[in-house]
Design a protein around this motif. Structure first.
Motif, PDB file in Angstrom:
ATOM      1  N   TYR A   1       1.893 -11.070  -1.467  1.00  0.00           N
ATOM      2  CA  TYR A   1       2.860 -10.390  -1.135  1.00  0.00           C
ATOM      3  C   TYR A   1       3.011  -9.128  -2.595  1.00  0.00           C
ATOM      4  O   TYR A   1       1.554  -9.903  -3.658  1.00  0.00           O
ATOM      5  CB  TYR A   1       4.262 -11.533  -1.098  1.00  0.00           C
ATOM      6  N   ARG A   2       3.948  -8.577  -2.873  1.00  0.00           N
ATOM      7  CA  ARG A   2       4.274  -8.110  -3.172  1.00  0.00           C
ATOM      8  C   ARG A   2       5.494  -7.322  -3.630  1.00  0.00           C
ATOM      9  O   ARG A   2       6.245  -7.742  -3.304  1.00  0.00           O
ATOM     10  CB  ARG A   2       3.894  -6.524  -3.386  1.00  0.00           C
ATOM     11  N   GLN A   3       6.283  -7.604  -5.118  1.00  0.00           N
ATOM     12  CA  GLN A   3       7.188  -7.604  -5.658  1.00  0.00           C
ATOM     13  C   GLN A   3       6.849  -6.268  -7.268  1.00  0.00           C
ATOM     14  O   GLN A   3       6.920  -6.191  -8.248  1.00  0.00           O
ATOM     15  CB  GLN A   3       7.877  -8.644  -6.480  1.00  0.00           C
TER      16      GLN A   3
ATOM     17  N   VAL B   1       1.234  -0.657   5.147  1.00  0.00           N
ATOM     18  CA  VAL B   1       0.039  -0.837   4.490  1.00  0.00           C
ATOM     19  C   VAL B   1      -1.085  -0.656   5.544  1.00  0.00           C
ATOM     20  O   VAL B   1      -2.227  -0.363   5.170  1.00  0.00           O
ATOM     21  CB  VAL B   1      -0.168  -2.096   3.795  1.00  0.00           C
ATOM     22  N   LYS B   2      -0.811  -0.365   6.831  1.00  0.00           N
ATOM     23  CA  LYS B   2      -1.219  -0.582   7.809  1.00  0.00           C
ATOM     24  C   LYS B   2      -2.804   1.004   7.948  1.00  0.00           C
ATOM     25  O   LYS B   2      -2.062   1.820   7.654  1.00  0.00           O
ATOM     26  CB  LYS B   2      -0.350  -1.095   9.456  1.00  0.00           C
TER      27      LYS B   2
ATOM     28  N   PRO C   1       1.692   5.526  -5.023  1.00  0.00           N
ATOM     29  CA  PRO C   1       2.071   5.419  -6.077  1.00  0.00           C
ATOM     30  C   PRO C   1       2.907   4.275  -5.764  1.00  0.00           C
ATOM     31  O   PRO C   1       4.004   3.500  -6.365  1.00  0.00           O
ATOM     32  CB  PRO C   1       3.457   6.466  -6.138  1.00  0.00           C
ATOM     33  N   GLU C   2       3.820   4.127  -4.469  1.00  0.00           N
ATOM     34  CA  GLU C   2       4.736   2.881  -3.942  1.00  0.00           C
ATOM     35  C   GLU C   2       4.109   1.964  -3.720  1.00  0.00           C
ATOM     36  O   GLU C   2       4.726   0.751  -3.683  1.00  0.00           O
ATOM     37  CB  GLU C   2       5.507   4.104  -2.546  1.00  0.00           C
ATOM     38  N   ASP C   3       3.207   2.360  -4.053  1.00  0.00           N
ATOM     39  CA  ASP C   3       2.037   0.258  -3.432  1.00  0.00           C
ATOM     40  C   ASP C   3       2.227  -0.389  -4.987  1.00  0.00           C
ATOM     41  O   ASP C   3       1.269  -1.156  -5.179  1.00  0.00           O
ATOM     42  CB  ASP C   3       0.791   1.023  -3.512  1.00  0.00           C
TER      43      ASP C   3
ATOM     44  N   THR D   1      -0.928  -0.737 -10.527  1.00  0.00           N
ATOM     45  CA  THR D   1      -0.456   0.642 -10.907  1.00  0.00           C
ATOM     46  C   THR D   1      -1.359   1.711 -10.283  1.00  0.00           C
ATOM     47  O   THR D   1      -2.429   1.493 -10.884  1.00  0.00           O
ATOM     48  CB  THR D   1       0.126   0.671 -12.189  1.00  0.00           C
ATOM     49  N   VAL D   2      -0.017   2.613  -9.702  1.00  0.00           N
ATOM     50  CA  VAL D   2      -0.498   4.064  -9.009  1.00  0.00           C
ATOM     51  C   VAL D   2       0.027   5.011  -9.384  1.00  0.00           C
ATOM     52  O   VAL D   2       1.013   5.251  -9.079  1.00  0.00           O
ATOM     53  CB  VAL D   2      -0.814   3.511  -7.159  1.00  0.00           C
TER      54      VAL D   2
END
Length: 121
Positions: free
Chosen positions: A36-38, A62-63, A86-88, A118-119
């Protein structure tokens, strides 16, 4: 049971990272493992899931860029992240359905502590 996530960091857009999450303790079996990510102020999002047999599912966002895999012998799940955007950027958490030696037929959800990705250029 403990889940220890690692591998996060700072990466430029288009770069790659590989996250790892190792489960330890009196483990009898692990079913589905998930990432998961938040991001602060947002809901926790399911990124990827992998069954014990290796079947995977991914969020649409992310596919084609992320690949989830696992090593059952090491009780470890991985998330290979390519073409990062960046949105990752988020804290990534691992999750696992685990049964213990004392209760081998009862599965509970366990969470790792999170690792920051952090991207940014």
């Amino acid at each position: 049971v403990q889940l220890q996530a690692s591998g996060g960091g700072l990466v430029q857009p288009g770069g790659s990272l590989r996250l790892s999450c190792a489960a330890s303790g009196s483990i009898s079996s692990i079913n589905t493992m998930r990432w998961y990510r938040q991001d602060p102020g947002k809901q926790r999002e399911l990124v990827a899931a992998i069954t014990r047999g290796g079947s995977t599912n991914y969020a649409d966002s992310v596919k084609g860029r992320f690949t989830c895999s696992r090593d059952n012998a090491k009780n470890t799940v991985y998330l290979r992240m390519n073409s990062l955007k960046p949105e990752d950027t988020a804290v990534y958490y691992c999750n696992a359905e685990v049964s213990t030696d004392s209760r081998p037929y009862s599965y509970s959800n366990y969470w790792g502590q999170g690792t920051q990705v952090t991207v940014s250029s």
